[in-house]
Design a protein around this motif. Structure first.
Motif, mmCIF file in Angstrom:
data_model
loop_
_atom_site.group_PDB
_atom_site.id
_atom_site.type_symbol
_atom_site.label_atom_id
_atom_site.label_comp_id
_atom_site.label_asym_id
_atom_site.label_seq_id
_atom_site.Cartn_x
_atom_site.Cartn_y
_atom_site.Cartn_z
ATOM 1 N N GLU A 210 -12.069 26.744 -9.360
ATOM 2 C CA GLU A 210 -11.299 26.021 -8.356
ATOM 3 C C GLU A 210 -9.910 26.611 -8.275
ATOM 4 O OE1 GLU A 210 -12.960 21.454 -8.277
ATOM 5 O OE2 GLU A 210 -11.052 21.878 -9.248
ATOM 6 N N GLY A 211 -9.343 26.538 -7.108
ATOM 7 C CA GLY A 211 -7.971 27.023 -7.007
ATOM 8 C C GLY A 211 -7.534 27.106 -5.564
ATOM 9 N N TYR A 212 -6.405 27.768 -5.370
ATOM 10 C CA TYR A 212 -5.854 27.924 -4.034
ATOM 11 C C TYR A 212 -6.119 29.326 -3.517
ATOM 12 C CZ TYR A 212 -3.586 23.448 -4.378
ATOM 13 O OH TYR A 212 -3.373 22.109 -4.482
ATOM 14 N N PHE A 213 -6.447 29.388 -2.246
ATOM 15 C CA PHE A 213 -6.625 30.681 -1.579
ATOM 16 C C PHE A 213 -5.314 31.450 -1.660
ATOM 17 C CE2 PHE A 213 -6.146 33.187 2.317
ATOM 18 C CZ PHE A 213 -7.260 33.996 2.213
ATOM 19 N N SER A 214 -5.441 32.698 -2.116
ATOM 20 C CA SER A 214 -4.212 33.458 -2.300
ATOM 21 C C SER A 214 -4.280 34.817 -1.596
ATOM 22 C CB SER A 214 -4.002 33.597 -3.811
ATOM 23 O OG SER A 214 -2.994 34.448 -4.132
#
Ligand code: BT5
Length: 240
Positions: free
Chosen positions: A207-211
Motif C-alpha cells: 500500500e502507498g501513494y502513487f509517486s
C-alpha cells in the motif's frame, strides 16, 4: 505501420488465435472478431465478450534491442485517446492498463508473447454492450451505457489503431520516456489522491501513494519504507 485486418464472426479469443499463428503472421496483422467465447483477461481471468464490443489482437515483431516493456501502457493510452475521440468520454488509465470511466472499467489490455520476438497486444473495448453479467458486480461500463449512443465498432477499431501505430513506433525507436507525460495526463492515480493498494498473486499486498511512473513504465509507490518500484500487479484504488 501498416495494419492488415483479419476479421472473424466468432473466435474463442483473438489473443489465443494470434499467439498460435504469430510466427506466420507479419507484424501489423490484426485479428478481430464480433464476439469471443473464451475472452481472456490477465492471470487466467475471463473477459466478457458479447457482441457489440471491440476485440482485437495486434501481432508485433519489435526490432532487436527495442525496450517495449511499456507496451501495455501505450496500448491503454491509444485506447483512451480513441474512446475520447469517438465519444467525448474521458477514459482514465489505471496502471498498468485498465481504462476507467468514473470507477467502472470500459476497456482492458492483455499482452502475451509466445517467443521473445513475437508479441501479441490484445485490446478489448466495451462499445455497444447494454449490460454485463452479475459477476462483474456493476463494475463494467460501455460507450453505449455512458452516452446512450451506439457506435461503429469498426470506427472505434480504426481510430484505436490510428493512435496505436505511431505510439508503438515511437516506443520502439525512442522508448517510453517521451510518451510518459501523455500517459500521466490520463492517469487516474495523478488525479484521485494517489492512495493505492497493489496485489500480486500470492505475494503480500503493498500500500502507498502513487509517486510516478519510470521511463520503462514501472509504477513508483511511496510506502512507509521508502519508494518501491512495482513492475507488475493489480491495483485497487482507495481514496485517501
Ligand atoms: C484485462 O484483464 O483487462 C485484459 C482484457 C483483454 C481483453 C482483450 S479482448 C481482445 C483480446 N483477446 C482476448 O482474449 N483478450 C484480449 P484483467 O486486468 O485481468 O481484467 C479482467 C477482469 O475484468 C475480470 O476478472 C472481470 O472482473 C473484469 N471484466 C471481465 N470482462 C469485462 C468487461 N467486458 N468489461 C469490464 N470488465 C470486465
Amino acid at each position: 505501420m501498416d495494419f492488415t485486418i483479419h476479421c472473424f464472426d466468432k473466435l474463442p479469443s483473438t489473443n489465443e488465435y494470434a499467439v498460435s499463428k504469430a510466427e506466420s503472421l507479419p507484424e501489423g496483422a490484426v485479428i478481430t472478431t464480433l464476439c469471443q467465447t473464451n475472452g481472456r483477461g490477465r492471470l487466467g481471468r475471463k473477459w466478457e465478450s458479447g457482441c457489440g464490443g471491440l476485440y482485437m489482437s495486434v501481432v508485433l515483431k519489435p526490432p532487436a534491442g527495442a525496450d517495449i516493456r511499456a507496451l501495455p501502457l501505450i496500448a491503454g493510452l491509444a485506447a483512451s485517446c480513441a474512446v475520447e475521440k469517438v465519444s467525448g468520454l474521458k477514459a482514465m488509465l489505471k496502471w498498468p492498463n485498465d481504462l476507467l470511466v468514473g470507477s467502472k472499467k470500459i476497456a482492458g489490455i492483455l499482452t502475451e508473447s509466445k517467443l521473445p520476438i513475437h508479441i501479441v497486444c490484445g485490446i478489448g473495448i466495451n462499445v455497444n454492450g447494454e449490460g454485463f453479467s452479475p459477476e462483474l458486480g456493476g463494475k463494467a461500463t460501455s460507450l453505449f451505457i455512458e452516452t446512450g449512443r451506439k457506435f461503429s465498432v469498426a470506427d472505434v477499431q480504426g481510430v484505436t489503431l490510428g493512435f496505436f501505430g505511431p505510439l508503438y513506433e515511437n516506443l520502439c525507436s525512442r522508448g517510453f520516456a517521451g510518451i510518459k507525460n501523455g500517459y500521466l495526463s490520463r492517469c487516474v492515480h495523478v488525479s484521485d489522491g494517489g492512495f493505492i493498494k497493489i496485489s500480486n498473486g500470492g505475494e503480500r499486498a503493498e500500500e502507498g501513494y502513487f509517486s510516478g511512473i519510470t521511463d520503462e513504465g514501472a509504477l513508483l509507490l511511496s510506502t512507509g519504507r521508502g519508494i518501491k518500484t512495482i513492475l507488475a500487479g493489480d491495483v485497487s484504488l482507495r481514496m485517501a
